[in-house]
Design an enzyme around this catalytic site. Structure first.
Site, PDB file in Angstrom:
ATOM      1  CB  CYS A   2      -0.926   0.079   1.201  1.00 12.86           C
ATOM      2  SG  CYS A   2      -1.801  -1.453   1.529  1.00 12.86           S
ATOM      3  CD1 TRP A  74      -0.758  -6.160  -3.734  1.00 12.69           C
ATOM      4  CD2 TRP A  74      -0.339  -6.838  -1.644  1.00 12.69           C
ATOM      5  NE1 TRP A  74      -0.389  -7.478  -3.789  1.00 12.69           N
ATOM      6  CE2 TRP A  74      -0.139  -7.927  -2.517  1.00 12.69           C
ATOM      7  CE3 TRP A  74      -0.135  -7.034  -0.284  1.00 12.69           C
ATOM      8  CZ2 TRP A  74       0.267  -9.181  -2.075  1.00 12.69           C
ATOM      9  CZ3 TRP A  74       0.262  -8.279   0.170  1.00 12.69           C
ATOM     10  CH2 TRP A  74       0.463  -9.342  -0.743  1.00 12.69           C
ATOM     11  N   GLY A  99       0.805  -1.943   5.791  1.00 12.72           N
ATOM     12  CA  GLY A  99       1.427  -2.936   6.665  1.00 12.72           C
ATOM     13  C   GLY A  99       0.394  -3.892   7.225  1.00 12.72           C
ATOM     14  CD  GLU A 479      13.865 -13.237 -13.621  1.00  8.94           C
ATOM     15  OE1 GLU A 479      13.512 -13.618 -12.503  1.00  8.94           O
ATOM     16  OE2 GLU A 479      13.515 -12.144 -14.113  1.00  8.94           O
ATOM     17  CE  LYS A 483      10.085 -11.141 -14.594  1.00  5.35           C
ATOM     18  NZ  LYS A 483      11.193 -10.976 -13.679  1.00  5.35           N
ATOM     19  CD  GLU A 486       6.683 -11.213 -12.130  1.00  4.39           C
ATOM     20  OE1 GLU A 486       7.828 -11.019 -12.542  1.00  4.39           O
ATOM     21  OE2 GLU A 486       6.275 -10.782 -11.042  1.00  4.39           O
ATOM     22  CE  LYS A 602       9.313  -2.669 -10.334  1.00  2.58           C
ATOM     23  NZ  LYS A 602       9.757  -3.847 -11.109  1.00  2.58           N
TER      24      LYS A 602
HETATM   25  O1  M6R Z   1      12.352  -4.725  -5.039  1.00  2.00           O
HETATM   26  P1  M6R Z   1      12.922  -6.099  -4.880  1.00  2.00           P
HETATM   27  O2  M6R Z   1      13.943  -6.427  -5.887  1.00  2.00           O
HETATM   28  O3  M6R Z   1      13.408  -6.362  -3.485  1.00  2.00           O
HETATM   29  O4  M6R Z   1      11.693  -7.067  -5.130  1.00  2.00           O
HETATM   30  C1  M6R Z   1      11.818  -8.454  -4.985  1.00  2.00           C
HETATM   31  C2  M6R Z   1      10.674  -9.174  -5.651  1.00  2.00           C
HETATM   32  O5  M6R Z   1       9.458  -8.787  -5.067  1.00  2.00           O
HETATM   33  C3  M6R Z   1      10.627  -8.901  -7.140  1.00  2.00           C
HETATM   34  O6  M6R Z   1      11.805  -9.254  -7.774  1.00  2.00           O
HETATM   35  C4  M6R Z   1       9.455  -9.699  -7.782  1.00  2.00           C
HETATM   36  O7  M6R Z   1       9.718 -11.059  -7.711  1.00  2.00           O
HETATM   37  C5  M6R Z   1       9.251  -9.225  -9.228  1.00  2.00           C
HETATM   38  N1  M6R Z   1       7.872  -8.975  -9.478  1.00  2.00           N
HETATM   39  C6  M6R Z   1       9.724 -10.220 -10.226  1.00  2.00           C
HETATM   40  O8  M6R Z   1       9.520  -9.796 -11.524  1.00  2.00           O
END
Ligand code: M6R
Length: 607
Positions: A2, A74, A99, A479, A483, A486, A602
């Site tokens: 959030c 969120w 939180g 990875e 990708k 998600e 994100k």
């Molecule tokens: O901001 P961060 O790199 O710490 O985030 C970690 C994960 O939440 C982030 O990489 C997530 O898995 C992505 N959506 C992957 O594309």
């Protein structure tokens, strides 16, 4: 997760609060809302789903008032409905919360027994009622907040608005970030510097347990013991302009295509081409003393860390432990005092990674951070800050941040190898040359965009997809699968190619596409054997390899993608491109929301 914004303004705030939310949408987009206080009454608009829905409401029914709080959600507790959308109101108090209040259940039971009525399923509403009860019993807003905060367990950033005190907002943080901003005759509060960037560059980061009374002409910060404190006011440096998609259809597509430039930009800080040397930013730490590295991260950043483990061990012969952050501190890892702990994050705010970082610090580790957002909590808490220069990454699926992380980690591996006496000058010069070749090799990979778009129909109808790789291509397989799942919502798994025969092979039939990442090299023959095992069971293989590899093993594949022949150190940077493009085109073919896929955010700021 959030996002929170608050303005104690001189003029109408609704539009500016909305603009602030737009900049925080990366933190969640399940619902959004704004509440202002005006003439002794709250005015509130809330909408389910993306911010555009809230914009439509605001256009249909304007929101007045020059003091207000806003929230993009969120969902954790309670479905993403209007009733569960913030701000929540309980009598004289409105609040927005980021939180989780872990003890919300006993608090809620206590409040219900006290006759209070709940209108949502959220944990947040409990806090509104607790503070409202104190205010109704005659406490001032500051007294009420100071009374309630110690009762809350969990992680939170909260902004409170008071019907009868329309000149102030009170903000509080514990375990989730909150920033106050200083303006001209008005002041602000926000989840991060980015949200406040168009309003002010003068900000102060609240520390754990801090709370702040924000008025038009003053901001008074208190620590967790309710003692007035001063927190340093800094120039945020956050970009005030809005990031646009340009001619691209999606941010993710734009970010995939930006990679050669941002990787080159990042590498500029880590290599000295004329001297043939790798270099790190100046810090007072002797890498030669490092005998073990502990790497911690989440999601895509974790996979970058997995690739780095191969490099650190292979080039520097330094052993590496690696954990996903959500497991790290709870498994009570054994950390030798004086060790190096390396945290990798795009946002620098991921709650699990941040908590792991703090745990490692308590255990006497030196903290190195590879991070993309320079104003983030992790950047501020690092002993050794290793920035990536990917620029703002908007697409929820991480792409350019990942390859920039890999660039920094490759340079760090070489630095470590040199410090450990494992790299001759010639070998270092050679590594620098290879790193400099990476952007051009990535450009060549991007040239396959159209071919890859043409392959989307091979994957889009599938229910399950497997990705296979060996060595550093194993994390790349993980990875690739992440990708795809998600953004296209197709179930995908990455496996070490040699591990497939120990179970996942049972999944293979002619409906399961298998994406194999296999640059030619010492591990190639082994991977080809695993491909044969897939083929023998009717699996449809898409092989990503270089010309040599394709000549040897391309026959019989349903599709092949040719990568340039590159040094193993830069292969992960190059092979990232086709897996990103494939996921992107499959998602486009399926018509999903590529930049804001369902259920995701994100930046994941809850544990
Ligand atoms: O901001 P961060 O790199 O710490 O985030 C970690 C994960 O939440 C982030 O990489 C997530 O898995 C992505 N959506 C992957 O594309």
């Amino acid at each position: 997760m959030c996002g929170i914004v608050g303005i104690v303004g001189r003029e109408a705030v609704a539009q500016r609060l909305y603009d602030g939310l737009k900049r925080l949408e990366y933190r969640g987009y399940d619902s959004a809302g704004i509440c202002t206080v005006q003439g002794g009454e709250f005015e509130r608009r809330r909408a389910e789903g993306k911010l555009d829905n809230l914009a439509r409401q605001l256009a249909a029914e304007a929101l007045h008032g020059d003091v207000g709080i806003a929230h993009t959600r969120w969902a954790t507790h309670g479905a993403p409905t209007v009733d569960n959308a913030h701000p929540h109101i309980a009598g004289p108090v409105a609040l927005v919360h980021n939180g989780i209040i872990e003890n919300f259940k006993p608090l809620r039971d206590e409040l219900i027994a006290d006759g209070r009525k709940f209108l949502s399923e959220t944990d947040s509403e409990v806090v509104a009622h607790l503070v409202a009860r104190e205010v109704e019993n005659g406490k001032s807003p500051t007294e009420a907040v100071a009374t309630v905060l110690p009762r809350l367990h969990g992680a939170f950033a909260i902004a409170f608005l008071f019907k009868d005190h329309p000149d102030q907002i009170i903000g509080a943080r514990m375990g989730a970030p909150l920033t106050v901003g200083y303006g001209e005759g008005e002041n602000y509060l926000g989840s991060d510097a980015l949200a406040l960037a168009p309003l002010t560059q003068k900000i102060a980061y609240l520390e754990e347990g801090d709370w702040a009374v924000v008025k038009r002409d003053s901001i008074q910060i208190y620590d967790r013991a309710n003692k007035p404190v001063n927190r340093e006011i800094v120039e945020s440096g956050a970009l005030a302009t809005r990031i646009e998609k340009g001619n691209y259809r999606h941010f993710m597509q734009k970010e995939i295509f930006e990679q050669p430039i941002v990787v080159a930009q990042t590498l500029q800080s880590y290599v000295r081409p004329f001297e043939g040397k790798v270099a790190l930013p100046d810090f007072d730490f002797d890498l030669s003393t490092v005998n073990r590295v502990t790497i911690v991260a989440c999601g895509t950043s974790f996979y970058a860390g997995m690739v780095a483990k191969y490099w650190f061990e292979q080039f520097a012969r330094v052993p590496v432990d690696i954990d996903v952050a959500s497991e790290f501190r709870y498994r009570q890892p054994v950390l030798e005092p004086g060790g190096l702990a390396l945290f990798i994050s795009q946002s620098g705010e991921t709650a699990d990674t941040l908590a792991a970082l703090r745990h490692a610090r308590e255990e006497g580790q030196t903290i190195a951070v590879v991070v993309n957002v320079p104003t983030s909590s992790m950047a501020r808490e690092a002993d050794l800050l290793l920035p990536t220069h990917a620029g703002p990454e908007i697409g929820v699926a991480s792409t350019k941040a990942f390859t920039c992380q890999l660039s920094v980690l490759a340079a760090l591996a070489a630095n470590l190898a040199r410090a450990k006496g494992r790299l001759t000058e010639d070998e270092e010069r050679e590594i620098v040359e290879h790193l400099r070749e990476a952007p051009e090799a990535m450009n060549q990979a991007l040239n396959h965009d159209e071919d890859i778009a043409g392959m989307a129909h091979l994957v889009a109808p599938a229910r399950d997809v497997l990705y296979l790789g060996r060595g550093p291509d194993y994390p790349m397989a993980l990875e690739g699968a992440l990708k795809l799942k998600e953004i296209s919502y197709i179930h995908a798994e990455g496996y070490a190619a040699g591990e497939m025969k120990h179970g996942p092979i049972a999944l293979i039939d002619d409906l399961v596409p298998v994406i194999v990442l296999a640059p030619s090299g010492p591990l190639f023959e082994k991977t080809v054997s695993n491909m044969q095992e897939v083929r023998a069971r009717g699996g449809k293989i898409i092989l990503i390899s270089d010309a040599k590899g394709l000549a040897e093993a391309g026959e019989g594949c349903v599709a092949t993608i040719e990568m340039p022949e590159v040094h193993p150190l830069i292969a992960p940077l190059v092979y990232a491109v086709p897996v990103q493009l494939l996921a992107y085109h499959v998602a486009v073919a399926k018509g999903t929301d590529v930049d804001q896929p369902r259920n995701l955010a994100k930046s994941v700021t809850v544990e």
